[in-house]
Motif scaffolding. Sequence first.
Motif, PDB file in Angstrom:
ATOM      1  N   TYR A 143       0.421  -1.322  -0.286  1.00  0.00           N
ATOM      2  CA  TYR A 143      -0.102   0.407  -0.053  1.00  0.00           C
ATOM      3  C   TYR A 143       0.726   1.797   0.113  1.00  0.00           C
ATOM      4  O   TYR A 143       0.109   2.482   0.419  1.00  0.00           O
ATOM      5  N   PHE A 160       2.405  -1.293  13.336  1.00  0.00           N
ATOM      6  CA  PHE A 160       2.686  -2.896  14.005  1.00  0.00           C
ATOM      7  C   PHE A 160       3.289  -3.764  13.050  1.00  0.00           C
ATOM      8  O   PHE A 160       3.702  -4.449  13.363  1.00  0.00           O
ATOM      9  N   ASN A 183      -2.667  -7.800  12.982  1.00  0.00           N
ATOM     10  CA  ASN A 183      -3.039  -5.660  12.995  1.00  0.00           C
ATOM     11  C   ASN A 183      -3.162  -4.863  14.231  1.00  0.00           C
ATOM     12  O   ASN A 183      -4.265  -5.294  14.289  1.00  0.00           O
ATOM     13  N   CYS A 208     -11.175  -2.278   9.658  1.00  0.00           N
ATOM     14  CA  CYS A 208     -10.613  -1.240   9.075  1.00  0.00           C
ATOM     15  C   CYS A 208     -11.043  -0.262   8.477  1.00  0.00           C
ATOM     16  O   CYS A 208     -11.862  -0.583   8.054  1.00  0.00           O
ATOM     17  N   MET A 209     -10.423   1.629   8.465  1.00  0.00           N
ATOM     18  CA  MET A 209     -11.014   2.171   8.040  1.00  0.00           C
ATOM     19  C   MET A 209     -11.808   2.330   6.371  1.00  0.00           C
ATOM     20  O   MET A 209     -12.586   3.041   6.018  1.00  0.00           O
ATOM     21  N   VAL A 210      -9.932   1.736   5.849  1.00  0.00           N
ATOM     22  CA  VAL A 210     -10.547   1.589   4.379  1.00  0.00           C
ATOM     23  C   VAL A 210     -11.475   1.084   3.516  1.00  0.00           C
ATOM     24  O   VAL A 210     -12.760   0.712   3.292  1.00  0.00           O
ATOM     25  N   HIS A 211     -11.611  -0.587   4.404  1.00  0.00           N
ATOM     26  CA  HIS A 211     -12.736  -2.019   3.826  1.00  0.00           C
ATOM     27  C   HIS A 211     -13.426  -1.864   4.420  1.00  0.00           C
ATOM     28  O   HIS A 211     -14.666  -1.891   3.644  1.00  0.00           O
ATOM     29  N   LEU A 252      -8.020  -1.028  12.948  1.00  0.00           N
ATOM     30  CA  LEU A 252      -7.884  -2.565  13.744  1.00  0.00           C
ATOM     31  C   LEU A 252      -7.010  -2.503  14.902  1.00  0.00           C
ATOM     32  O   LEU A 252      -7.216  -2.901  16.103  1.00  0.00           O
ATOM     33  N   HIS A 299      -2.865   6.013   7.104  1.00  0.00           N
ATOM     34  CA  HIS A 299      -1.613   5.981   8.065  1.00  0.00           C
ATOM     35  C   HIS A 299      -0.902   5.506   7.157  1.00  0.00           C
ATOM     36  O   HIS A 299       0.755   5.904   7.258  1.00  0.00           O
ATOM     37  N   MET A 300      -1.543   4.429   5.961  1.00  0.00           N
ATOM     38  CA  MET A 300      -0.140   4.124   5.224  1.00  0.00           C
ATOM     39  C   MET A 300       0.407   5.461   4.696  1.00  0.00           C
ATOM     40  O   MET A 300       1.711   5.239   3.908  1.00  0.00           O
ATOM     41  N   CYS A 343      -3.012   2.154  12.540  1.00  0.00           N
ATOM     42  CA  CYS A 343      -4.284   1.325  11.819  1.00  0.00           C
ATOM     43  C   CYS A 343      -5.364   1.009  12.773  1.00  0.00           C
ATOM     44  O   CYS A 343      -5.429   1.232  14.317  1.00  0.00           O
ATOM     45  N   CYS A 363      -5.191   5.136   2.836  1.00  0.00           N
ATOM     46  CA  CYS A 363      -5.730   4.778   4.451  1.00  0.00           C
ATOM     47  C   CYS A 363      -4.402   5.432   4.971  1.00  0.00           C
ATOM     48  O   CYS A 363      -3.164   5.911   4.638  1.00  0.00           O
TER      49      CYS A 363
HETATM   50 FE1  SF4 Z   1      -5.368  -0.662   8.918  1.00  0.00          FE
HETATM   51 FE2  SF4 Z   1      -4.925   0.780   7.273  1.00  0.00          FE
HETATM   52 FE3  SF4 Z   1      -4.369  -1.548   6.691  1.00  0.00          FE
HETATM   53 FE4  SF4 Z   1      -6.934  -1.212   6.996  1.00  0.00          FE
HETATM   54  S1  SF4 Z   1      -5.836  -0.700   5.287  1.00  0.00           S
HETATM   55  S2  SF4 Z   1      -6.246  -2.568   7.463  1.00  0.00           S
HETATM   56  S3  SF4 Z   1      -5.989   1.027   8.097  1.00  0.00           S
HETATM   57  S4  SF4 Z   1      -3.038  -0.466   8.705  1.00  0.00           S
END
Ligand code: SF4
Length: 325
Positions: free
Chosen positions: A49, A87, A138, A196-199, A112, A284-285, A110, A282
């Motif tokens: 990512y 993580f 995670n 997961c805030m993205v998925h 999660l 964070h990424m 993350c 994401c």
């Molecule tokens: Fe965590 Fe970001 Fe992966 Fe979602 S996309 S699990 S928030 S690191």
Amino acid sequence: MLATHTLDSVREKLAETMMPHELAEAMPLIEEIHRLKSTMNVCILGHNYMTPDVFHGVSDYVGDSLGLSRLAAETDAEIILFNGVHFMAETAKILNPDKLVLIADPLAGCSLAESITAEDVRELKRKYPGSPVVTYVNCSAAVKAETDICCTSANAVKVVESLDSDRIIFLPDEYLARNVRLQTGKEIISWERGKCMVHELYRADDIAFARQHFDELTVIAHPECDTDVTGASDFTGSTSQMEEYIRSNSKANVMLITECSMGDNLRSAFPEKHFVTTCQTCPHMKKITLPKVRDALLYKQFAVEVPNEIAVPARRAVERMLEIG
Ligand code: SF4
Ligand code: 13P
């Protein structure tokens, strides 16, 4: 997977996804990072990512959480710079207590990992005594330390099936737990707060809409999506399993139900495919940027530390997973 190395091949790859002015801005930093790297015994790992400049530009190896954990366990380098979220770098440190493990931005978290604490796990163990605890990687090292075995999205079903128990505590991803429950038929105690805030943003309707508009469409989802989304997809797997599936099975149009940079990074690997992108990023990424990667090498920052009393039981859970595959 071994990533691109020479500056010429980096430039060529990046030209496929970056605008000329973006490339002109990125190349001097990439060159500086390559120069710094050549003076240090460092291994740079990049999650799938990462944005293309970090992914193709400066990573020695790229991959999913499982692949990068394996590489972290095997590398001879004195320093590991983990371009991913906290993580992931923490898992590399757990596996390499004597190495310097760096992350370019320690605030790359993350949703999660933030959803659960070690005390939450202890409470669940009290509530369901005797049930083995599986934690998705995670999560924090302190949560891993309370765990019998870890898993990633690539091996969650295999790990759960390896356990001699019909009831499993599976934390912290509620949707991954639902997917595992469907595939294993076991009783899975999950953690409703973990998403997961993205998925979690994807809907099965997005897939139905795309199927109406594209013939010859292969839909590939990450198992952090809810089961109605994975059920409407043609394949569900980890970020690296997605790439393998495209290579062997996909049709002319590919819809990726996952983080935005995945499509950018795969586009150059599969120029013959058309990627139907559904861009959810994401945050964070996206904290990992070239200037921060340069500073991480220059100032040897930010060192990831895990206290021994947490690292020892956490390592047992991660290593047990790596033994299973
Ligand atoms: Fe965590 Fe970001 Fe992966 Fe979602 S996309 S699990 S928030 S690191
Ligand atoms: P992978 O293990 O599939 O790379 O996934 C990690 C992750 O954080 C997905 O959101």
